[in-house]
Design a protein around this motif. Structure first.
Motif, PDB file in Angstrom:
ATOM      1  N   ASP A 179      -5.266   6.505  39.793  1.00  0.00           N
ATOM      2  CA  ASP A 179      -4.026   6.972  39.137  1.00  0.00           C
ATOM      3  C   ASP A 179      -2.824   6.182  39.606  1.00  0.00           C
ATOM      4  OD1 ASP A 179      -5.456   8.822  37.742  1.00  0.00           O
ATOM      5  OD2 ASP A 179      -5.000  10.501  39.086  1.00  0.00           O
ATOM      6  N   ALA A 180      -2.771   5.890  40.905  1.00  0.00           N
ATOM      7  CA  ALA A 180      -1.648   5.126  41.451  1.00  0.00           C
ATOM      8  C   ALA A 180      -1.637   3.710  40.899  1.00  0.00           C
ATOM      9  CB  ALA A 180      -1.696   5.119  42.970  1.00  0.00           C
ATOM     10  N   ARG A 181      -2.830   3.088  40.860  1.00  0.00           N
ATOM     11  CA  ARG A 181      -2.900   1.729  40.312  1.00  0.00           C
ATOM     12  C   ARG A 181      -2.524   1.707  38.829  1.00  0.00           C
ATOM     13  NH1 ARG A 181      -7.404   1.623  43.768  1.00  0.00           N
ATOM     14  NH2 ARG A 181      -8.795   2.184  42.055  1.00  0.00           N
ATOM     15  N   SER A 182      -2.970   2.732  38.114  1.00  0.00           N
ATOM     16  CA  SER A 182      -2.623   2.823  36.696  1.00  0.00           C
ATOM     17  C   SER A 182      -1.125   3.009  36.502  1.00  0.00           C
ATOM     18  CB  SER A 182      -3.386   3.987  36.055  1.00  0.00           C
ATOM     19  OG  SER A 182      -3.001   4.153  34.702  1.00  0.00           O
ATOM     20  N   ALA A 183      -0.502   3.816  37.402  1.00  0.00           N
ATOM     21  CA  ALA A 183       0.936   4.039  37.304  1.00  0.00           C
ATOM     22  C   ALA A 183       1.710   2.757  37.583  1.00  0.00           C
ATOM     23  CB  ALA A 183       1.356   5.138  38.264  1.00  0.00           C
ATOM     24  N   ARG A 184       1.224   1.972  38.633  1.00  0.00           N
ATOM     25  CA  ARG A 184       1.909   0.709  38.919  1.00  0.00           C
ATOM     26  C   ARG A 184       1.788  -0.273  37.757  1.00  0.00           C
ATOM     27  NH1 ARG A 184      -0.111   1.695  44.246  1.00  0.00           N
ATOM     28  NH2 ARG A 184      -1.944   0.412  43.864  1.00  0.00           N
ATOM     29  N   GLN A 185       0.597  -0.293  37.133  1.00  0.00           N
ATOM     30  CA  GLN A 185       0.408  -1.187  35.990  1.00  0.00           C
ATOM     31  C   GLN A 185       1.295  -0.763  34.813  1.00  0.00           C
ATOM     32  OE1 GLN A 185      -1.541  -4.011  35.912  1.00  0.00           O
ATOM     33  NE2 GLN A 185      -0.445  -4.322  33.962  1.00  0.00           N
ATOM     34  N   GLU A 186       1.397   0.543  34.613  1.00  0.00           N
ATOM     35  CA  GLU A 186       2.251   1.060  33.530  1.00  0.00           C
ATOM     36  C   GLU A 186       3.711   0.705  33.798  1.00  0.00           C
ATOM     37  OE1 GLU A 186       3.385   5.297  31.302  1.00  0.00           O
ATOM     38  OE2 GLU A 186       1.939   5.246  32.962  1.00  0.00           O
ATOM     39  N   THR A 187       4.119   0.794  35.080  1.00  0.00           N
ATOM     40  CA  THR A 187       5.495   0.436  35.430  1.00  0.00           C
ATOM     41  C   THR A 187       5.764  -1.030  35.131  1.00  0.00           C
ATOM     42  OG1 THR A 187       5.523   2.088  37.198  1.00  0.00           O
ATOM     43  CG2 THR A 187       7.195   0.359  37.288  1.00  0.00           C
TER      44      THR A 187
END
Length: 346
Positions: free
Chosen positions: A75-83
């Protein structure tokens, strides 16, 4: 008979010039209409992308907050990618607004934006200034500790309302600019259409006026061709046409009529003694008296020389003919020196 267009418009060059001007004005209207359509399409894209900037700003804020959660899972990696994705698109679009260039549209297809000017340029410059610290801080969110990610998220949370307000203003400015440009283009289009219409009306009015003048000239020439130039009454041609028409009517409705032939006794002697000018004056006086004595429906004509003819439709019986003849003879006998200007005899 049909009239040549060159006669109606005055000259072929003038007609060609009027038509070319009309076509150019029509072409201007067409080009302006296409220009309006293209401009409206470009403005719609710009307004849509300005609206998308508000959504991206909120998406960046949300994604940054997700990166501050404990742990480093999927989830954290996905959030960073989304950012990264949202901020990259946000920054790319702002640059296109500021400098003009390409960015990705809502469907992911590359689209070109024109650089904004005026108030829009100031808004974009302010938005780019606000996101500069965030652009530098996002690098830390990828690999840095949670504290640095929290700092970037805190900055975005604090400044997101201001960024949203700027993007709202940008959308409003773009909408107003689009309306103004469209209005100006419509004015150009309406002006070109009005000029084309005026040019068309000038062509029509000019042709109508020319046709009227030609018709008046034609009527005048026809009248001159059927009137005796000396006396002003009908000539032989007009008399023959009237007689033919009367005969045709008589064959249909069997209406009665009469034709009287007259000449002046001793007229040659007047010409020989006093000259042709005196004879012409007498002929004019006789023609005037004959027209005055004849009925309104009669046709009085000079056949040539001192010969006159009178066509009398609807004249019934010998008595009527005799009365008309007596009236005509008495009228001619009543000619005096006063009726003949410059009378040469005493």
């Amino acid at each position: 008979m049909p009239l040549p267009v060159s006669a109606l418009i005055g000259s072929p060059r003038r007609l060609v010039s009027a038509i070319v001007l009309f076509l150019l004005l029509d072409l201007t209207v067409l080009v302006t209409n296409l220009w309006i359509g293209e401009q409206v399409a470009q403005d719609a894209v710009a307004i849509n992308l300005a609206g998308r900037q508000r959504m991206l700003s909120q998406q960046i804020t949300k994604a940054l907050l997700l990166t501050t959660r404990p742990g480093d899972g999927e989830d954290a990696r996905s959030a960073r990618q989304e950012t990264d994705d949202a901020f990259g698109l946000f920054e790319e679009t702002l640059k296109a607004f500021a400098e003009g260039g390409k960015t990705r549209g809502g469907d992911g297809i590359s689209t070109h934006l024109k650089a904004v000017d005026g108030e829009g340029a100031h808004i974009v410059a302010e938005a780019r200034r606000l996101i500069t610290p965030l652009s530098e801080g996002l690098t830390a969110t990828r690999t840095g500790p949670a504290a640095e990610r929290a700092q970037a998220a805190t900055y975005m949370v604090q400044h997101n309302p201001q960024i949203l307000a700027l993007m709202n203003r940008l959308t409003t400015v773009l909408e107003h600019d689009s309306i103004r440009r469209t209005r100006d283009l419509r004015l150009i289009q309406s002006g070109a259409f009005a000029l084309a219409l005026v040019n068309f009306l000038i062509i029509v009015i000019g042709m109508a006026r020319r046709y009227r003048l030609i018709e008046e000239d034609s009527q005048r020439w026809r009248a001159m061709a059927r009137h005796d130039p000396l006396t002003g009454i009908a000539n032989r041609k007009a008399f023959e046409e009237a007689a033919s028409a009367q005969l045709m009517r008589a064959q249909v409705d069997t209406q009665p009529g009469a034709m009287l032939l007259l000449d002046l006794d001793g007229f040659k002697g007047i010409n020989d003694r006093f000259g042709h000018s005196a004879g012409d004056a007498i002929l004019r006086a006789v023609a005037t008296r004959l027209e005055a004595a004849a009925r309104a429906t009669d046709v009085v004509a000079r056949l040539g020389g001192d010969e006159f003819a009178i066509l009398c439709p609807m004249l019934r019986g010998k008595d009527d003919v005799g009365q008309l003849c007596e009236r005509l003879v008495d009228s001619v006998r009543g000619i005096s020196r006063e009726d003949i200007p410059g009378c040469p005899w005493g």
